[in-house]
Design an enzyme around this catalytic site. Sequence first.
Site, PDB file in Angstrom:
ATOM      1  N   ARG A 235      52.155  20.633   8.099  1.00 27.28           N
ATOM      2  CA  ARG A 235      50.755  20.618   8.475  1.00 27.28           C
ATOM      3  C   ARG A 235      49.992  19.819   7.425  1.00 27.28           C
ATOM      4  NH1 ARG A 235      52.281  21.784  12.786  1.00 27.28           N
ATOM      5  NH2 ARG A 235      51.591  23.479  14.181  1.00 27.28           N
ATOM      6  N   ASP A 259      53.341  12.466   9.287  1.00 28.95           N
ATOM      7  CA  ASP A 259      53.228  12.746  10.717  1.00 28.95           C
ATOM      8  C   ASP A 259      52.043  13.674  10.980  1.00 28.95           C
ATOM      9  OD1 ASP A 259      54.337  12.505  13.449  1.00 28.95           O
ATOM     10  OD2 ASP A 259      54.641  14.675  13.254  1.00 28.95           O
ATOM     11  N   GLU A 264      42.902  15.629  12.284  1.00 28.06           N
ATOM     12  CA  GLU A 264      43.574  14.852  13.332  1.00 28.06           C
ATOM     13  C   GLU A 264      42.669  14.747  14.557  1.00 28.06           C
ATOM     14  OE1 GLU A 264      47.430  16.572  14.062  1.00 28.06           O
ATOM     15  OE2 GLU A 264      48.071  16.335  11.983  1.00 28.06           O
ATOM     16  N   HIS A 283      51.446  12.712  14.728  1.00 25.75           N
ATOM     17  CA  HIS A 283      51.867  14.098  14.968  1.00 25.75           C
ATOM     18  C   HIS A 283      52.769  14.204  16.205  1.00 25.75           C
ATOM     19  CE1 HIS A 283      50.582  18.556  14.300  1.00 25.75           C
ATOM     20  NE2 HIS A 283      51.864  18.464  14.622  1.00 25.75           N
TER      21      HIS A 283
END
Length: 322
Positions: A235, A259, A264, A283
């Site tokens: 995360r 990622d 986000e 992600h």
Amino acid sequence: MTKPILLLALEEGRLSEQHLARLRELAPGYEVIQSRDETEIRALIHRIEIVVGDIPWELLGEASRLRWVQLWGAGADWLMRYPEAARHPFILTNASGVHPIPISEHIFALLLALARRLPQAFRAQQAHRWESPDWDDVFELAGKTLVLVGVGAIGERTAQVARALGMAVVGVRRDPTRPAAGVERMVSPDQLLDVLPEADFVVITAPLTPETRGLIGREALRAMKPTACIVNIGRGAIIQEEALIQALQEGWIRGAGLDVVATEPLPADSPLWDMENVIITAHYAGKTPCYDERAFAILEDNLQRFLAGQPLRNVVDKQAGY
């Protein structure tokens, strides 16, 4: 007598008609309803006993019959935003076991891309430039040390692949007495700063919890070698992003594969977008054509266990958050 409801709160198309038929076959005592509509769920909330996916958690206070929630993903960090969910007596299970293959492969795609300077090669290709890096600008994974922060199912498969590539793996987990295949040495989180100087790569697969939030900050990044790279598929909030940006700009570390990020989508004005030593993926490390079949297999097994009164797989500790 009105049947209790098994609610499938999943996106349209995630389950086939065969999947739906199988659930109705396994649970004839339930009305199987597929919906993500908040108004419809609110009208049915007093009859819902099983949820697959997630519901508007603010309705929990009305969900008097809710006994079990099967998540379609692995992350449960949303529990920190809804403390009432942690207090509610329902059992929470996740889809742990779906992700180890795609995410471990994504991790090594990032590691190898950083090692072989693929982002720079792609930019040169787009500009029609024939560029070859210096001998010392590329490196091998074999013989390198990987510090793995979080050794669950994803972390363990990552360790196994790393060992197959000739890497040494140091694992960091809450209970360091629990061994894991592929991990040569296991330490506790309070020993993280002791092992970071050994790392050629730091890979974060840990969940976001109050303990892991902001775990990697200036002190941790300063402890790493200037030739080390960090990869995060856990995360975004596990890394203090301002500290990471500074570390990358000032050369505290060599590079990063991300990622996940703190916000986000990543804001368009983030300096991370334009850094040559950073690879950003949106992600999607866990995406695979096999996802829904694997998740359904967990649901099918757990549903049979639930109806038989047996212990469920992948039970989440709602207080710990994973």
